[in-house]
Design a protein around this motif. Structure first.
Motif, short mmCIF file in Angstrom:
data_model
loop_
_atom_site.label_atom_id
_atom_site.label_comp_id
_atom_site.label_asym_id
_atom_site.label_seq_id
_atom_site.Cartn_x
_atom_site.Cartn_y
_atom_site.Cartn_z
N VAL A 99 0.85 -1.18 0.00
CA VAL A 99 0.00 0.00 0.00
C VAL A 99 0.89 1.23 0.00
N ALA A 100 0.66 2.12 -0.96
CA ALA A 100 1.44 3.35 -1.01
C ALA A 100 1.21 4.15 0.26
N PRO A 101 2.26 4.74 0.83
CA PRO A 101 2.10 5.46 2.09
C PRO A 101 1.28 6.75 1.94
N LEU A 102 0.50 7.04 2.96
CA LEU A 102 -0.26 8.29 3.06
C LEU A 102 0.04 8.88 4.43
N ASP A 103 0.02 10.19 4.52
CA ASP A 103 0.22 10.86 5.80
C ASP A 103 -1.13 10.88 6.52
N VAL A 104 -1.27 10.08 7.57
CA VAL A 104 -2.53 9.99 8.30
C VAL A 104 -2.41 10.60 9.70
N HIS A 105 -3.56 11.02 10.22
CA HIS A 105 -3.62 11.66 11.53
C HIS A 105 -4.66 10.94 12.38
N VAL B 245 -12.31 4.31 16.65
CA VAL B 245 -10.97 4.81 16.35
C VAL B 245 -10.64 4.33 14.94
N LEU B 246 -10.37 5.29 14.03
CA LEU B 246 -10.06 4.91 12.65
C LEU B 246 -8.70 4.23 12.56
N LYS B 247 -8.66 3.13 11.82
CA LYS B 247 -7.42 2.42 11.53
C LYS B 247 -7.50 1.97 10.08
N SER B 248 -6.36 1.91 9.40
CA SER B 248 -6.35 1.49 8.01
C SER B 248 -4.98 0.91 7.67
N PRO B 249 -4.83 0.39 6.47
CA PRO B 249 -3.50 -0.10 6.05
C PRO B 249 -2.45 1.01 6.03
N TYR B 250 -2.89 2.27 6.01
CA TYR B 250 -1.98 3.41 5.99
C TYR B 250 -1.49 3.79 7.38
N GLY B 251 -2.15 3.28 8.42
CA GLY B 251 -1.81 3.62 9.79
C GLY B 251 -3.06 3.97 10.57
N ASP B 252 -2.88 4.45 11.78
CA ASP B 252 -4.01 4.81 12.63
C ASP B 252 -4.47 6.21 12.28
N SER C 8 -26.64 11.65 4.83
CA SER C 8 -26.55 11.61 6.30
C SER C 8 -26.45 12.99 6.93
N GLY C 9 -25.83 13.93 6.24
CA GLY C 9 -25.60 15.24 6.83
C GLY C 9 -24.44 15.25 7.81
N LEU C 10 -23.81 14.09 8.01
CA LEU C 10 -22.68 14.00 8.94
C LEU C 10 -21.38 14.31 8.20
N THR C 11 -20.57 15.18 8.80
CA THR C 11 -19.29 15.55 8.21
C THR C 11 -18.23 15.66 9.30
N ALA C 12 -16.99 15.60 8.87
CA ALA C 12 -15.87 15.80 9.80
C ALA C 12 -14.68 16.35 9.03
N VAL C 13 -13.91 17.18 9.68
CA VAL C 13 -12.68 17.71 9.10
C VAL C 13 -11.52 17.10 9.87
N VAL C 14 -10.65 16.39 9.15
CA VAL C 14 -9.46 15.81 9.76
C VAL C 14 -8.31 16.79 9.55
N LYS C 15 -7.69 17.18 10.64
CA LYS C 15 -6.59 18.14 10.61
C LYS C 15 -5.28 17.42 10.91
N PRO C 16 -4.14 18.04 10.60
CA PRO C 16 -2.85 17.39 10.83
C PRO C 16 -2.45 17.42 12.31
N THR C 17 -3.28 16.81 13.14
CA THR C 17 -3.08 16.74 14.58
C THR C 17 -3.89 15.56 15.09
N ASP C 18 -3.95 15.33 16.38
CA ASP C 18 -4.87 14.33 16.93
C ASP C 18 -6.28 14.90 16.81
N ASN C 19 -7.19 14.09 16.27
CA ASN C 19 -8.55 14.55 16.04
C ASN C 19 -9.51 13.80 16.94
N ALA C 20 -9.99 14.48 18.01
CA ALA C 20 -11.01 13.93 18.90
C ALA C 20 -12.30 14.65 18.51
#
Length: 153
Positions: free
Chosen positions: A35-41, A82-89, A133-145
């Motif tokens: 899996v090609a690497p991705l920068d995940v947060h 808690v999101l986890k994937s082949p790219y990391g947590d 769904s109307g559900l959205t989230a913004v993932v930022k380059p930090t810990d996202n709670a």
């Protein structure tokens, strides 16, 4: 007759060096699991029903439409994920649309006309599609709670 042997000894180290260089380039192009690497947060959150009680089973799916990516996480008995994937947590930075999928292994099936049907979800069907769904989230380059997703009726 010493001439062919002399040529062979000059070529062999060059071939070995070229092969080693090619292998090191190929290893740098992908991770060990293919899996090609991705920068995940890190991303964590929870899902609550309209009455404030936690959703006790299901899967939260984060969809990043412009990149064609999806990341998912099971919901535990307290409604947390808690999101986890082949790219990391976690997931890459971006604005996500969210859907909630039912956990097909949970719950009793309804019987309709002699056939088993999927058990009823404890929330409206609109939450099963990220476009409604109307559900959205913004993932930022930090810990996202994230704030809890509330599934209103």
């Amino acid at each position: 007759m010493s001439k062919p042997q002399e040529t062979r000894s000059r070529v062999a180290p060059w071939i070995i060096a070229a092969a080693a260089c090619w292998l090191s380039v190929m290893q740098g192009c992908s991770s060990s699991d293919g899996v090609a690497p991705l920068d995940v947060h890190p991303v964590k959150g929870s899902v609550k029903l309209n009455d404030g009680k936690p959703l006790t089973s299901g899967v939260v799916v984060f969809v990043l439409p412009e990149k064609g990516l999806q990341f998912s996480a099971p919901v535990d008995a307290e409604g947390a994920f808690v999101l986890k994937s082949p790219y990391g947590d976690g997931a890459p930075e971006g604005s996500y649309k969210i859907r909630i999928e039912r956990d097909p292994s949970k719950g009793d099936a309804q019987v309709k006309g002699g056939r088993k049907a999927a058990p009823l979800a404890p929330y409206p069907a609109k939450y099963g599609d990220e476009t409604t769904s109307g559900l959205t989230a913004v993932v930022k380059p930090t810990d996202n709670a994230l704030e809890p997703f509330v599934l209103a009726k």
